[in-house]
Write a protein that holds these residues in place. Sequence first.
Motif, mmCIF file in Angstrom:
data_model
loop_
_atom_site.group_PDB
_atom_site.id
_atom_site.type_symbol
_atom_site.label_atom_id
_atom_site.label_comp_id
_atom_site.label_asym_id
_atom_site.label_seq_id
_atom_site.Cartn_x
_atom_site.Cartn_y
_atom_site.Cartn_z
ATOM 1 N N TYR A 202 0.782 -1.025 -0.019
ATOM 2 C CA TYR A 202 -0.077 0.108 -0.221
ATOM 3 C C TYR A 202 0.853 1.314 0.020
ATOM 4 C CZ TYR A 202 -3.965 -2.997 1.426
ATOM 5 O OH TYR A 202 -5.249 -3.858 1.327
ATOM 6 N N LEU A 203 0.713 2.066 -0.983
ATOM 7 C CA LEU A 203 1.449 3.400 -0.683
ATOM 8 C C LEU A 203 1.052 4.201 0.229
ATOM 9 C CD1 LEU A 203 2.876 5.694 -2.417
ATOM 10 C CD2 LEU A 203 0.663 6.401 -3.372
ATOM 11 N N PRO A 204 -0.046 4.188 0.947
ATOM 12 C CA PRO A 204 -0.102 5.156 2.122
ATOM 13 C C PRO A 204 0.520 4.573 3.345
ATOM 14 C CG PRO A 204 -2.349 4.511 1.177
ATOM 15 C CD PRO A 204 -1.210 3.766 0.442
ATOM 16 N N ASP A 205 1.166 3.463 3.206
ATOM 17 C CA ASP A 205 1.768 2.954 4.617
ATOM 18 C C ASP A 205 3.202 3.864 4.411
ATOM 19 O OD1 ASP A 205 0.165 0.842 4.703
ATOM 20 O OD2 ASP A 205 1.422 -0.654 4.116
ATOM 21 N N ILE A 206 3.680 4.571 3.481
ATOM 22 C CA ILE A 206 4.894 5.284 3.757
ATOM 23 C C ILE A 206 4.635 6.639 4.782
ATOM 24 C CG2 ILE A 206 5.442 5.014 1.244
ATOM 25 C CD1 ILE A 206 4.767 7.775 0.809
ATOM 26 N N VAL A 207 3.406 6.963 5.066
ATOM 27 C CA VAL A 207 3.154 7.841 5.952
ATOM 28 C C VAL A 207 3.442 7.215 7.440
ATOM 29 C CG1 VAL A 207 1.111 9.124 6.861
ATOM 30 C CG2 VAL A 207 1.493 8.947 4.634
ATOM 31 N N MET A 208 3.070 6.163 7.683
ATOM 32 C CA MET A 208 3.477 5.506 9.139
ATOM 33 C C MET A 208 5.001 5.135 8.914
ATOM 34 S SD MET A 208 0.588 6.241 10.049
ATOM 35 C CE MET A 208 1.092 5.595 11.532
ATOM 36 N N LEU A 209 5.569 4.884 7.863
ATOM 37 C CA LEU A 209 6.883 4.467 8.266
ATOM 38 C C LEU A 209 7.762 5.883 8.390
ATOM 39 C CD1 LEU A 209 7.181 2.080 4.986
ATOM 40 C CD2 LEU A 209 7.599 1.576 7.447
ATOM 41 N N ALA A 210 7.265 6.761 7.688
ATOM 42 C CA ALA A 210 8.020 8.156 8.038
ATOM 43 C C ALA A 210 7.609 8.486 9.467
ATOM 44 C CB ALA A 210 7.554 9.185 7.076
ATOM 45 N N ALA A 211 6.717 8.423 9.956
ATOM 46 C CA ALA A 211 6.295 8.656 11.340
ATOM 47 C C ALA A 211 7.413 7.826 12.322
ATOM 48 C CB ALA A 211 4.689 8.321 11.777
ATOM 49 N N ALA A 212 7.372 6.792 12.052
ATOM 50 C CA ALA A 212 8.360 5.639 12.747
ATOM 51 C C ALA A 212 9.874 6.252 12.544
ATOM 52 C CB ALA A 212 8.153 4.406 12.146
ATOM 53 N N ASP A 213 10.081 7.130 11.935
ATOM 54 C CA ASP A 213 11.441 7.756 11.624
ATOM 55 C C ASP A 213 11.269 9.149 12.446
ATOM 56 O OD1 ASP A 213 12.226 5.606 9.913
ATOM 57 O OD2 ASP A 213 11.817 6.971 8.406
ATOM 58 N N GLY A 214 10.174 9.531 12.885
ATOM 59 C CA GLY A 214 9.973 10.793 13.606
ATOM 60 C C GLY A 214 9.705 11.997 12.797
ATOM 61 N N ARG A 215 9.095 11.769 11.380
ATOM 62 C CA ARG A 215 8.773 12.672 10.622
ATOM 63 C C ARG A 215 6.986 12.838 10.393
ATOM 64 N NH1 ARG A 215 11.906 12.763 5.196
ATOM 65 N NH2 ARG A 215 10.996 14.907 5.323
ATOM 66 N N ARG A 216 6.849 13.597 10.697
ATOM 67 C CA ARG A 216 5.180 13.850 10.615
ATOM 68 C C ARG A 216 4.792 14.159 9.030
ATOM 69 N NH1 ARG A 216 3.135 18.121 14.924
ATOM 70 N NH2 ARG A 216 4.382 19.566 13.577
ATOM 71 N N SER A 217 3.499 13.986 8.602
ATOM 72 C CA SER A 217 2.855 14.039 7.400
ATOM 73 C C SER A 217 1.669 14.913 7.447
ATOM 74 C CB SER A 217 2.530 12.781 6.733
ATOM 75 O OG SER A 217 3.864 12.025 6.205
ATOM 76 N N ALA A 218 1.307 15.289 6.382
ATOM 77 C CA ALA A 218 0.029 16.274 6.550
ATOM 78 C C ALA A 218 -1.139 15.915 5.596
ATOM 79 C CB ALA A 218 0.401 17.818 6.484
ATOM 80 N N VAL A 219 -2.188 16.303 5.956
ATOM 81 C CA VAL A 219 -3.397 15.982 4.885
ATOM 82 C C VAL A 219 -3.959 17.485 4.569
ATOM 83 C CG1 VAL A 219 -5.158 15.761 6.702
ATOM 84 C CG2 VAL A 219 -5.682 14.889 4.640
ATOM 85 N N VAL A 220 -4.322 17.806 3.271
ATOM 86 C CA VAL A 220 -5.090 18.628 2.899
ATOM 87 C C VAL A 220 -6.283 18.257 2.184
ATOM 88 C CG1 VAL A 220 -3.036 20.187 2.425
ATOM 89 C CG2 VAL A 220 -3.854 18.728 0.482
ATOM 90 N N GLU A 221 -7.418 18.844 2.484
ATOM 91 C CA GLU A 221 -8.769 18.596 2.207
ATOM 92 C C GLU A 221 -9.297 19.313 0.713
ATOM 93 O OE1 GLU A 221 -11.731 17.801 4.861
ATOM 94 O OE2 GLU A 221 -10.392 17.920 6.638
ATOM 95 N N THR A 222 -9.957 18.401 -0.006
ATOM 96 C CA THR A 222 -10.791 18.981 -1.082
ATOM 97 C C THR A 222 -12.226 18.097 -1.311
ATOM 98 O OG1 THR A 222 -10.655 19.288 -3.469
ATOM 99 C CG2 THR A 222 -10.290 17.322 -2.829
ATOM 100 N N GLY A 223 -13.011 18.874 -2.008
ATOM 101 C CA GLY A 223 -14.390 18.396 -2.014
ATOM 102 C C GLY A 223 -14.362 16.718 -2.708
ATOM 103 N N ALA A 224 -15.434 16.374 -2.419
ATOM 104 C CA ALA A 224 -15.495 14.771 -2.927
ATOM 105 C C ALA A 224 -15.684 14.603 -4.300
ATOM 106 C CB ALA A 224 -16.768 14.092 -2.115
ATOM 107 N N ASP A 225 -16.379 15.636 -5.069
ATOM 108 C CA ASP A 225 -16.403 15.589 -6.546
ATOM 109 C C ASP A 225 -15.354 15.625 -7.319
ATOM 110 O OD1 ASP A 225 -19.245 15.582 -6.163
ATOM 111 O OD2 ASP A 225 -19.498 17.580 -6.398
ATOM 112 N N GLU A 226 -14.255 16.388 -6.558
ATOM 113 C CA GLU A 226 -13.000 16.628 -7.387
ATOM 114 C C GLU A 226 -12.220 15.137 -7.493
ATOM 115 O OE1 GLU A 226 -9.015 19.638 -7.434
ATOM 116 O OE2 GLU A 226 -10.537 19.954 -5.869
ATOM 117 N N VAL A 227 -12.233 14.455 -6.399
ATOM 118 C CA VAL A 227 -11.596 13.127 -6.345
ATOM 119 C C VAL A 227 -12.496 11.987 -6.557
ATOM 120 C CG1 VAL A 227 -9.657 13.995 -4.980
ATOM 121 C CG2 VAL A 227 -11.820 13.120 -3.782
ATOM 122 N N ALA A 228 -13.571 12.359 -7.375
ATOM 123 C CA ALA A 228 -14.484 11.171 -7.726
ATOM 124 C C ALA A 228 -13.643 10.192 -8.781
ATOM 125 C CB ALA A 228 -15.747 11.756 -8.388
ATOM 126 N N GLY A 229 -13.748 8.904 -8.470
ATOM 127 C CA GLY A 229 -13.213 8.039 -9.198
ATOM 128 C C GLY A 229 -14.154 7.290 -10.209
#
Length: 452
Positions: A202-229
């Motif tokens: 899983y690509l998202p696992d890199i966020v938790m791997l970085a956290a284990a290294d003491g580095r934080r990640s951030a989320v920015v939000e957008t509307g659901a319509d913009e990321v409709a798949g």
Amino acid sequence: MPSTPIAAVVLAAGMGTRMKSDLHKVLHPLAGRPMLFHLLDSVAALDPERQVVVAGARREQVESALAGLDVKLVTQEPQLGTGHAVLQAKGVLAGFDGDVLILYGDVPLVTTATMRRMLDRLHEADSPAAVVLGFRPTDPLAYGRVIAGPDGIIEKMVEYKDATDAERAVDLCNSGLMAVRSTDLFGLLARVGNSNAAGEYYLPDIVMLAAADGRRSAVVETGADEVAGVNSRSELALVEAEWQRRRRLAAMTDGVTLIAPETVWFSHDTAVGRDVVVEPNVVFGPGVQVEDGVVIHAFSHLEGATVKSGAKVGPYARLRPGAVIGEKARVGNFVEVKAATLGAGAKANHLSYIGDASVGANANIGAGTITCNYDGFLKYRTEIGAGAFIGSNSALVAPVKIGDGAVVGAGSVVTMDVEADALAVARARQANMPGWAAKFRATMAERKKAKG
């Protein structure tokens, strides 16, 4: 916006089985253009240094579509998850030192502005290891969840299959889109494992791997319509509807009057000027340019056509590729124009076909007139001069020229050129027989009576 170089990795390796199609999913059209190209257009506005598309099944279709573009194609085979897919771009990004946007070819509505927000957040003072694009859908369904604080710092990311009930109750979801520095990306990906419910990387696992290294990640939000798949035909229809909604709003903002906006359908490249009025149920196919002050009446269909200022089209008109309608010209109801030019002020008001032709300024094409441009093997042109008058129900058999100011009598079949200011009548002479109709009726009545 930082001056850091940008690369984009677009994931398009999915099988797309729910589309039930022989066409690769990301090549299905959105507003008349493959959805992948909508996304690549948004990326292009960032002036990326490198672009990579990761394909799998039906790779050759994507390769053909990308021919001639500065986009590299790599293959993910077999498909072992999103982290594994991004790893396939490592070779193309060798030596690249900059920011990497990770996007999805079946999520085509993401705007350049949102991509910029992700990149900007990557370069804020706290220097997050990764920036994730999140959204809050009406129904979170089986999306991966993003657990974050009020400041947007991510505490945990978890796939739905692996989430607890409490985590599934969170409505902030992971779109899958991400921004990461190239210096971090592949080192983190190399550490991603597949000990999860799906056995994937899983690509998202890199966020938790970085956290284990003491580095934080951030989320920015957008509307659901913009990321409709898009995973099915029904989802494609929903994304098309959202694209059309945005385009209608943009048209009206730019000075176009849409009488019934929800009934007008634009193409990806439709260009419409100011003070244009578009009545209900008008469809614009690719390649249409409409200048200022035009009126498009209801139930008209335009494709590959140019309509000059002040012209009127429809209702129920069809403009096909190569049609050029001059200033203040008129194309009326049930008129079809193809590969033909109508000069300024020319009129074809009713029930006519004008194909492979030029019609001079202020000429008048009578109802039921057709240009006979095809003999079953080749196409031929018809030239109609300025100010000419073509009587109703005439057939102009190409190749033929009608001179300036000439008149063609109604019902004529014209097979020879007509000189300027001449009258052409090409039909059988009328013969009237006094009393014939009365005698005919009497005779037929007796026959009918005799048969009982």
